[in-house]
Scaffold this motif. Sequence first.
Motif, short mmCIF file in Angstrom:
data_model
loop_
_atom_site.label_atom_id
_atom_site.label_comp_id
_atom_site.label_asym_id
_atom_site.label_seq_id
_atom_site.Cartn_x
_atom_site.Cartn_y
_atom_site.Cartn_z
N HIS A 170 0.92 -1.33 -0.03
CA HIS A 170 0.02 -0.11 0.02
C HIS A 170 0.77 1.15 -0.09
CE1 HIS A 170 -4.01 1.76 0.73
NE2 HIS A 170 -3.33 2.60 1.55
N HIS A 171 1.98 1.30 0.99
CA HIS A 171 2.70 2.56 1.05
C HIS A 171 3.56 2.58 -0.43
CE1 HIS A 171 4.16 5.90 3.14
NE2 HIS A 171 5.50 5.48 3.30
N GLU A 180 -0.86 10.46 -5.33
CA GLU A 180 -2.24 10.90 -5.22
C GLU A 180 -3.02 10.09 -4.48
OE1 GLU A 180 -3.13 14.05 -5.72
OE2 GLU A 180 -0.95 14.25 -6.22
N VAL A 181 -2.89 8.75 -4.14
CA VAL A 181 -3.49 7.68 -3.70
C VAL A 181 -2.67 7.11 -2.35
CG1 VAL A 181 -4.68 7.15 -5.64
CG2 VAL A 181 -2.62 5.89 -5.22
N ALA A 182 -3.34 6.45 -1.66
CA ALA A 182 -2.94 5.42 -0.56
C ALA A 182 -2.10 6.22 0.63
CB ALA A 182 -1.86 4.29 -1.22
N SER A 187 -2.63 1.99 8.17
CA SER A 187 -4.05 1.30 8.12
C SER A 187 -4.68 2.06 6.72
CB SER A 187 -4.97 1.75 9.29
OG SER A 187 -6.24 1.13 8.90
N PRO A 188 -5.31 1.21 5.96
CA PRO A 188 -5.90 1.74 4.76
C PRO A 188 -7.15 2.09 4.94
CG PRO A 188 -5.65 -0.58 4.61
CD PRO A 188 -4.93 -0.20 5.92
N PRO A 198 -5.78 2.84 -3.97
CA PRO A 198 -5.12 2.55 -5.40
C PRO A 198 -5.83 1.45 -6.13
CG PRO A 198 -3.45 1.78 -3.65
CD PRO A 198 -4.80 2.42 -2.88
N LYS A 199 -5.93 1.59 -7.43
CA LYS A 199 -6.62 0.62 -8.24
C LYS A 199 -5.37 -0.52 -8.62
CE LYS A 199 -10.16 3.47 -10.28
NZ LYS A 199 -10.76 3.89 -11.50
N ARG A 200 -5.41 -1.85 -8.24
CA ARG A 200 -4.34 -2.78 -8.37
C ARG A 200 -4.80 -3.48 -9.67
NH1 ARG A 200 -2.89 -4.50 -2.32
NH2 ARG A 200 -2.71 -2.31 -1.33
#
Length: 202
Positions: A170-171, A180-182, A187-188, A198-200
């Motif tokens: 995540h980080h 601009e995300v995550a 914690s997310p 984020p879109k994975r």
Amino acid sequence: MKPNHKGSAQLFKNPVLEKMSRTHIALPISIFLIIAVGLIYYGIAYSFISILEAIGFFFLGWFIFTLIEYLAHRYVFHMDTDTPLKARMQYLFHGNHHEFPKDKKRLAMPPVVSILYASAFFFIFKVVFGTFVFGVVAGVLFGYAMYLLVHYVVHAYPPPKNFLKQLWIHHSIHHYKDPEVAYGVSSPLWDYILGTMPKRSK
């Protein structure tokens, strides 16, 4: 800003300020864990809160910290840099970390600065929560210590082969793919709630 895996930014020309801007991660983690324990002990020992109240408000404070962490990261550390002053402040607060993410001595605010912030939060929460502040602020400081620990581990070590790997991924997305995300580090949760997950790719 392109990350540099080695090196360190020079933030101040003054050698004293420059040295104060660096800290070993164990120092702030130890300080805030000790203060958190001390607040719980003081609150219970002097009958400001019961043991059950201390536990309940401790977890509330920890939950509150996750929101503070998210909001500070998103709106303060990633503020718009539309003026030279804002650009300088953003670089001091966080931009240098994005440029040099492997600089282990700049993964936490200097203890003096963070203690001042913690003191301000204590008085703010005292107004809101009254004597329950001892539990709430203990939870906030514990949350901050856990954030520092997770943040350090993510930057200093390879991803673990357990559930914590998701925090590392995540980080890393925030640092190396899309800043601009995550925004959540420990914690997310708020990324899910506020739409910055984020879109994975599958």
